[in-house]
Scaffold this active site. Sequence first.
Site, mmCIF file in Angstrom:
data_model
loop_
_atom_site.group_PDB
_atom_site.id
_atom_site.type_symbol
_atom_site.label_atom_id
_atom_site.label_comp_id
_atom_site.label_asym_id
_atom_site.label_seq_id
_atom_site.Cartn_x
_atom_site.Cartn_y
_atom_site.Cartn_z
ATOM 1 N N HIS A 116 0.817 -1.213 0.000
ATOM 2 C CA HIS A 116 0.000 0.000 0.000
ATOM 3 C C HIS A 116 0.853 1.265 0.000
ATOM 4 O O HIS A 116 1.992 1.251 0.474
ATOM 5 C CB HIS A 116 -0.906 0.056 1.246
ATOM 6 C CG HIS A 116 -1.682 -1.198 1.492
ATOM 7 N ND1 HIS A 116 -1.536 -1.955 2.646
ATOM 8 C CD2 HIS A 116 -2.604 -1.833 0.734
ATOM 9 C CE1 HIS A 116 -2.348 -3.005 2.589
ATOM 10 N NE2 HIS A 116 -3.004 -2.951 1.439
ATOM 11 N N HIS A 118 1.136 4.649 1.922
ATOM 12 C CA HIS A 118 0.690 5.165 3.213
ATOM 13 C C HIS A 118 0.822 6.684 3.266
ATOM 14 O O HIS A 118 1.455 7.304 2.413
ATOM 15 C CB HIS A 118 1.465 4.496 4.349
ATOM 16 C CG HIS A 118 0.928 3.142 4.699
ATOM 17 N ND1 HIS A 118 0.469 2.811 5.956
ATOM 18 C CD2 HIS A 118 0.764 2.032 3.942
ATOM 19 C CE1 HIS A 118 0.042 1.563 5.967
ATOM 20 N NE2 HIS A 118 0.219 1.051 4.749
ATOM 21 N N HIS A 135 -3.264 4.275 5.502
ATOM 22 C CA HIS A 135 -3.304 4.282 4.046
ATOM 23 C C HIS A 135 -3.523 5.699 3.515
ATOM 24 O O HIS A 135 -4.263 6.497 4.108
ATOM 25 C CB HIS A 135 -4.442 3.402 3.530
ATOM 26 C CG HIS A 135 -4.207 1.940 3.728
ATOM 27 N ND1 HIS A 135 -5.024 0.975 3.195
ATOM 28 C CD2 HIS A 135 -3.228 1.268 4.397
ATOM 29 C CE1 HIS A 135 -4.572 -0.221 3.529
ATOM 30 N NE2 HIS A 135 -3.483 -0.063 4.269
ATOM 31 N N HIS A 143 -11.709 1.090 2.251
ATOM 32 C CA HIS A 143 -10.646 0.233 1.719
ATOM 33 C C HIS A 143 -11.220 -0.682 0.640
ATOM 34 O O HIS A 143 -12.363 -1.137 0.734
ATOM 35 C CB HIS A 143 -10.057 -0.597 2.864
ATOM 36 C CG HIS A 143 -8.959 -1.523 2.444
ATOM 37 N ND1 HIS A 143 -7.834 -1.111 1.781
ATOM 38 C CD2 HIS A 143 -8.825 -2.872 2.607
ATOM 39 C CE1 HIS A 143 -7.037 -2.135 1.554
ATOM 40 N NE2 HIS A 143 -7.625 -3.215 2.050
ATOM 41 N N HIS A 154 -9.104 3.303 -1.398
ATOM 42 C CA HIS A 154 -8.121 4.352 -1.134
ATOM 43 C C HIS A 154 -7.228 4.526 -2.359
ATOM 44 O O HIS A 154 -6.965 3.567 -3.093
ATOM 45 C CB HIS A 154 -7.230 3.961 0.054
ATOM 46 C CG HIS A 154 -7.974 3.586 1.287
ATOM 47 N ND1 HIS A 154 -7.442 2.774 2.280
ATOM 48 C CD2 HIS A 154 -9.219 3.920 1.713
ATOM 49 C CE1 HIS A 154 -8.312 2.626 3.252
ATOM 50 N NE2 HIS A 154 -9.405 3.311 2.938
ATOM 51 N N ASP A 157 -4.499 1.991 -2.148
ATOM 52 C CA ASP A 157 -4.802 0.555 -2.139
ATOM 53 C C ASP A 157 -4.221 -0.122 -3.375
ATOM 54 O O ASP A 157 -4.825 -0.117 -4.450
ATOM 55 C CB ASP A 157 -6.321 0.334 -2.098
ATOM 56 C CG ASP A 157 -6.914 0.576 -0.737
ATOM 57 O OD1 ASP A 157 -6.147 0.595 0.244
ATOM 58 O OD2 ASP A 157 -8.142 0.761 -0.650
ATOM 59 N N HIS A 194 3.468 -5.373 4.004
ATOM 60 C CA HIS A 194 2.976 -6.008 5.228
ATOM 61 C C HIS A 194 3.377 -7.479 5.299
ATOM 62 O O HIS A 194 3.688 -8.113 4.284
ATOM 63 C CB HIS A 194 1.455 -5.885 5.303
ATOM 64 C CG HIS A 194 0.982 -4.479 5.510
ATOM 65 N ND1 HIS A 194 0.716 -3.960 6.756
ATOM 66 C CD2 HIS A 194 0.743 -3.477 4.621
ATOM 67 C CE1 HIS A 194 0.320 -2.697 6.636
ATOM 68 N NE2 HIS A 194 0.322 -2.379 5.347
ATOM 69 N N ARG A 210 4.101 -4.413 9.704
ATOM 70 C CA ARG A 210 4.828 -3.844 8.578
ATOM 71 C C ARG A 210 6.244 -4.416 8.553
ATOM 72 O O ARG A 210 6.933 -4.417 9.572
ATOM 73 C CB ARG A 210 4.835 -2.322 8.702
ATOM 74 C CG ARG A 210 3.412 -1.788 8.812
ATOM 75 C CD ARG A 210 3.313 -0.325 9.185
ATOM 76 N NE ARG A 210 1.911 0.027 9.401
ATOM 77 C CZ ARG A 210 1.417 1.257 9.352
ATOM 78 N NH1 ARG A 210 2.221 2.286 9.144
ATOM 79 N NH2 ARG A 210 0.142 1.477 9.533
#
Length: 225
Positions: A116, A118, A135, A143, A154, A157, A194, A210
């Site tokens: 993603h 962020h 995000h 999401h 997002h 995403d 992640h 993360r």
Amino acid sequence: MIRMNCLFMLSTLVLLGCSQPGTEVAWTGSTDQAGVPPSASLTNGAASDGQALHVTQKPVLTHTEANAVQVMHAVCVLQPVGKNDVSGTIRFERQGEQLHVTGTVKGLSPGNHGFHVHEFGDLRDSQTGNSAGGHFNPTGAPHGHQQGDAKERHAGDFGNIEAGDDGVAHIDFSDNIATLHGEASIIGHGIVIHAAEDKFTQPSGDAGPRVAFGVIGVANPDQKE
């Protein structure tokens, strides 16, 4: 003498306006037969007899306009979070109305990993990665899937990347929401990898801790590696 003082002040303001692109200087009110504004002393930009002298500053070029013209390539160099050994480089290239994303990530466990953009390009918390925030979501959308509609995901995403048995994930896709300019620009934001798979649950996919992060910056297009 009063008339000469007024002429001097008006001339000075006009010269100042001309020296700064986008500045306009205008007198609102009457003038005498010589075309000079009525005698007055200026206080806080207004004449004492009620006449006004307006100085208007107009922007020449906004940051967004500059990005829209200039930024075609961006890059993110990943660094590990915590005790992980994840590394990689992600490249972004504007191709018409889409953003082409390519790259390689190494050191992952086999399987899918949430991938993603962020909110922050802040790498100060190298133990948890939480300094990157949540995000990137400029529109306040829920999401969703990377292939989904703009109103249902997002801007950050990007879904999942899949690592093979060797722990390497190869990235190659195009996105029609994230950009390198305007409201959805990802420049200066962060990429987060992640530990687990993005399950597309609310609010952010339950993809676990993360394991790597990096800052998205303007890239040198001549740098190939």
